[in-house]
Design an enzyme around this catalytic site. Structure first.
Site, PDB file in Angstrom:
ATOM      1  N   TYR A   1       0.852  -1.008  -0.044  1.00 40.98           N
ATOM      2  CA  TYR A   1      -0.096  -0.010  -0.104  1.00 40.98           C
ATOM      3  C   TYR A   1       0.674   1.056   0.245  1.00 40.98           C
ATOM      4  O   TYR A   1       0.550   2.132  -0.465  1.00 40.98           O
ATOM      5  CB  TYR A   1      -0.647   0.141   1.077  1.00 40.98           C
ATOM      6  CG  TYR A   1      -1.725   1.558   1.188  1.00 40.98           C
ATOM      7  CD1 TYR A   1      -2.917   0.977   0.547  1.00 40.98           C
ATOM      8  CD2 TYR A   1      -2.059   2.168   2.156  1.00 40.98           C
ATOM      9  CE1 TYR A   1      -3.847   2.589   0.295  1.00 40.98           C
ATOM     10  CE2 TYR A   1      -2.769   3.341   2.352  1.00 40.98           C
ATOM     11  CZ  TYR A   1      -3.681   3.352   1.562  1.00 40.98           C
ATOM     12  OH  TYR A   1      -4.198   4.756   1.656  1.00 40.98           O
ATOM     13  N   ASP A   2       1.672   1.445   0.947  1.00 37.75           N
ATOM     14  CA  ASP A   2       2.713   2.672   1.060  1.00 37.75           C
ATOM     15  C   ASP A   2       3.504   2.911  -0.259  1.00 37.75           C
ATOM     16  O   ASP A   2       3.306   3.825  -0.196  1.00 37.75           O
ATOM     17  CB  ASP A   2       3.448   2.514   2.401  1.00 37.75           C
ATOM     18  CG  ASP A   2       2.938   2.238   3.471  1.00 37.75           C
ATOM     19  OD1 ASP A   2       1.401   2.092   3.530  1.00 37.75           O
ATOM     20  OD2 ASP A   2       3.661   2.103   4.894  1.00 37.75           O
TER      21      ASP A   2
ATOM     22  N   VAL B   1     -11.915   2.930  13.223  1.00 35.99           N
ATOM     23  CA  VAL B   1     -12.936   3.183  13.928  1.00 35.99           C
ATOM     24  C   VAL B   1     -14.150   2.682  13.490  1.00 35.99           C
ATOM     25  O   VAL B   1     -14.788   2.219  15.056  1.00 35.99           O
ATOM     26  CB  VAL B   1     -13.010   4.991  12.870  1.00 35.99           C
ATOM     27  CG1 VAL B   1     -14.271   5.125  13.665  1.00 35.99           C
ATOM     28  CG2 VAL B   1     -12.251   6.094  13.666  1.00 35.99           C
TER      29      VAL B   1
END
Ligand code: NAD
Ligand code: UDP
Length: 312
Positions: A143-144, A186
């Protein structure tokens, strides 16, 4: 204005489709439904300005558009690590395909990059001129590094072919329409709290994140797309920083949950701190986030209460 939103059936993309339709754009939403769903855009199906295409951006596609919001890419660690090779392909080949389209039809293209390009940062808060501290061979690198290459491609199409580009670096964003199984912090904590299940803190919970509500992000994104003489990259995030333990305690309080907190091992390369420096966004876009964590969490909790009571 004919506008393409890649990843338009995802969490951020679907809200963006709504905003663009409200503005009067004709919107093409393109998605392969890996993490997004038709449910997120179902309310737009009968709108004459909305079109949905099932397509994987690693394959090329011919469309005629004026602007491209390029958001297609799984964003939760659980999802982007599920098929990491595909995640890198999505960022690299997908971004090449979209840049090729932008070049062919002279469209303006905005890339949804990420605070993850800073990796586990040694500079705090993170400014755009910080080059980052990313492990190139770890489990987050698909991803990064994928997003870092996507930024490189944007800059090289700009320098080499004068494609009209914009790059934003989004910090942790949350809100309604995140999937129940999204896997990010979250959503996990809200769903666990509402079900009175254990709240799973990875590590001791002292790592920090700065959480931005979806509405603040959208206004930043749209301002950036329409600004002149500024290509970025620019941080778009809320600078209010919280530990993961504080987040858990706040969600338990707001849901009046009976959940208890448990600690699980910290995943490899989990960044210890993250906070955006948003001076550049303030200066260039006149943008400032306004929604406080508790306010945004309350709206998100209401969304998940409805979703869970409808059997999700
Ligand atoms: P999401 O997973 O809800 O949305 C991603 C969307 O892209 C989904 O609809 C998915 O089906 C689609 N997609 C994935 N691979 C695809 C492919 N190969 N072809 C076509 N569609 C594909 O995640 P999100 O939180 O809405 O994130 C959207 C974008 O914003 C991503 O690019 C992400 O990297 C970026 N971003 C998000 C955050 C955040 O906190 N939410 C932070 C930084 C960056
Ligand atoms: N996290 C956690 N419990 C969870 C999910 C995540 O403690 O159930 C932690 C995770 O280890 C990280 C932070 O919350 O330190 C944010 O994780 P998320 O996956 O939301 O985003 P990212 O790490 O990409 O910022």
């Amino acid at each position: 204005m004919r506008t393409l939103v890649t990843g338009g059936a995802g969490f951020i993309g679907s809200h963006l489709c709504d905003r663009l339709i409200e503005r009067g754009d004709d919107v093409i939403c393109l998605d392969n439904f890996f993490t997004g769903s038709k449910q997120n855009v179902k309310h737009l199906f009968n709108h004459p300005a909305f079109e949905l295409i099932r397509h994987d951006i690693t394959e090329s596609i011919l469309l005629e558009v004026d602007q491209i919001y390029h958001f297609a890419c799984p964003a939760s660690p659980v999802h982007y690590q599920y098929n990491p090779v595909k995640t890198t392909k999505t960022s690299v080949m997908g971004t090449i395909n979209m840049l090729g389209m932008a070049k062919r039809v002279h469209a303006r293209m905005l890339l949804a990059s990420t605070s993850e390009v800073y990796g586990d940062p040694n500079v705090h808060p993170q400014t755009e001129d910080y080059w980052g501290h990313v492990n190139p061979i770890g489990i987050r690198s698909c991803y990064d590094e994928g997003k870092r290459v996507a930024e490189t491609l944007m800059m090289d199409y700009y320098r080499q072919s004068q494609v009209d580009i914009k790059i934003i670096r989004i910090f942790n964003t949350y809100g309604p329409r995140m999937a129940v199984n999204d896997g990010r912090v979250v959503t996990n904590f809200i769903v666990q709290a509402l079900r009175n299940e254990d709240i799973t803190i990875f590590g001791d919970g002292s790592q920090t994140r700065s959480f931005q509500y979806i509405d603040d992000l959208l206004s930043g994104v749209i301002k950036m797309m329409h600004t002149k003489n500024f290509i970025g990259p620019v941080n778009i995030g809320n600078p209010n920083e919280f530990t993961i333990l504080e987040l858990a305690e706040t969600i338990i309080k707001l849901t009046a949950s009976k959940s208890r907190i448990i600690h699980l091992p910290l995943p490899q390369d989990d960044p210890t701190q993250r906070q955006p420096d948003i001076s550049l966004a303030k200066e260039k876009l006149g943008w400032n986030p306004t929604i406080l964590l508790e306010e945004g969490l309350k709206k998100t909790i209401r969304y998940f209460e409805d979703k869970l009571s409808n059997g999700a």
